[in-house]
Design a protein around this motif. Sequence first.
Motif, short mmCIF file in Angstrom:
data_model
loop_
_atom_site.label_atom_id
_atom_site.label_comp_id
_atom_site.label_asym_id
_atom_site.label_seq_id
_atom_site.Cartn_x
_atom_site.Cartn_y
_atom_site.Cartn_z
N GLY A 185 28.13 -5.67 8.91
CA GLY A 185 28.08 -5.48 10.36
C GLY A 185 28.14 -4.01 10.69
O GLY A 185 29.05 -3.31 10.23
N ILE A 186 27.18 -3.54 11.48
CA ILE A 186 27.10 -2.12 11.81
C ILE A 186 27.12 -1.94 13.32
O ILE A 186 26.32 -2.53 14.04
CB ILE A 186 25.81 -1.47 11.24
CG1 ILE A 186 25.67 -1.76 9.75
CG2 ILE A 186 25.83 0.04 11.49
CD1 ILE A 186 24.70 -2.86 9.41
N ALA A 187 28.04 -1.13 13.80
CA ALA A 187 28.10 -0.78 15.23
C ALA A 187 27.41 0.55 15.44
O ALA A 187 27.60 1.49 14.65
CB ALA A 187 29.55 -0.70 15.69
N VAL A 188 26.59 0.64 16.48
CA VAL A 188 26.02 1.95 16.82
C VAL A 188 27.12 2.83 17.40
O VAL A 188 28.14 2.34 17.90
CB VAL A 188 24.84 1.80 17.81
CG1 VAL A 188 23.61 1.26 17.12
CG2 VAL A 188 25.22 0.95 19.02
N ASN A 195 22.26 4.88 19.68
CA ASN A 195 20.92 4.35 19.96
C ASN A 195 19.92 5.46 20.28
O ASN A 195 18.72 5.33 20.01
CB ASN A 195 20.96 3.33 21.11
CG ASN A 195 21.37 3.93 22.44
OD1 ASN A 195 22.28 4.76 22.53
ND2 ASN A 195 20.69 3.52 23.51
N ASN A 196 20.38 6.56 20.86
CA ASN A 196 19.48 7.67 21.18
C ASN A 196 19.18 8.56 19.98
O ASN A 196 18.33 9.45 20.06
CB ASN A 196 20.05 8.52 22.31
CG ASN A 196 19.89 7.86 23.67
OD1 ASN A 196 18.89 7.19 23.92
ND2 ASN A 196 20.88 8.01 24.54
N ASP A 197 19.90 8.33 18.88
CA ASP A 197 19.70 9.11 17.66
C ASP A 197 19.09 8.26 16.55
O ASP A 197 19.25 8.59 15.36
CB ASP A 197 21.04 9.70 17.19
CG ASP A 197 21.62 10.68 18.18
OD1 ASP A 197 20.87 11.55 18.63
OD2 ASP A 197 22.82 10.58 18.49
N ASP A 198 18.40 7.16 16.93
CA ASP A 198 17.78 6.27 15.94
C ASP A 198 18.81 5.76 14.94
O ASP A 198 18.54 5.65 13.73
CB ASP A 198 16.64 6.98 15.20
CG ASP A 198 15.47 7.31 16.10
OD1 ASP A 198 14.92 6.37 16.70
OD2 ASP A 198 15.12 8.49 16.20
N GLY A 199 20.00 5.40 15.45
CA GLY A 199 21.09 5.00 14.57
C GLY A 199 20.75 3.84 13.65
O GLY A 199 21.08 3.87 12.45
N VAL A 200 20.09 2.80 14.18
CA VAL A 200 19.73 1.65 13.36
C VAL A 200 18.80 2.08 12.24
O VAL A 200 19.03 1.78 11.06
CB VAL A 200 19.07 0.55 14.22
CG1 VAL A 200 18.54 -0.58 13.33
CG2 VAL A 200 20.07 -0.01 15.23
#
Length: 276
Positions: free
Chosen positions: A241-244, A262-267
């Motif tokens: 499980g990964i949280a942004v 999310n604004n840094d292409d975290g996924v």
Amino acid sequence: MGVEGSRFVYEKEKHSEEELPSMIKLIITDLDNTLLNDVKVISSYSSEILRECQRKGIKFVFATARPERATKIIQKSFQPDYIISNNGATISHGDNVIFNNVIDTEIGNSVLADLSEIGEVTCLTVEAGKCLYTDYSGKPWDNENWNPVHFDFSKSFDEDIVKISTECKKTELLDNLILKYPSLHLYHNNGEDWSQIMHINSTKMNAINYLAKILNTHISNIAAFGDDFNDIDMIKNCGIGIAVGNAVDSVKQVADFICLTNNDDGVAEWIKANIL
């Protein structure tokens, strides 16, 4: 392990860095504030990373509170293998709905009647069929994506209800109301005055369990990304499980990893560093 901004929180079971690429067969991600940046798109960089996952045989799934049709513009950037929509009530594969969990019509009408009597409720919407029914007289939703239909909820609603959403600043009023309906549950959207009411079995995690069964994939072989309260179960119970980085604290507390925002292409950055 991982990109700058990642951090290990706790272990379900220990996995080495070398194990992660081979153990992940399915990736699930929330959309808004997780995969999508703040302008509600998937960057071209993230889209290419996701396509690379598919080329390597990893299936990709969107898991969102949106109805499936409200993801159409997003699918132009990247086409997932499956879409879990309506907060887990619906699963789609291409143009086919393979699972749909609805609220009993009588119960749904009773809830709508109760909500209509709460003065602090400023808007009601119902997701049913291929439309969003609303008592709002303006145009808050894009017609192509949401297909809004004005409806007077003082009248009986005779379609299968997938989800009821309501705008109400005093969320405690909704918390008290839902106690009357043990077959339903309630989510409050983080940072908004909107809350969602669904069948108690309509959760992202229940939809993931259903999908894992038909795909013959074990939960331990699934990675899940999210940011909000309705993502907690899947972040906590999937294999990884990964949280942004912009997730609420409750999500971060149960995550195995925290990636970039999310604004840094975290996924995409986490997938590139740990899976590809």
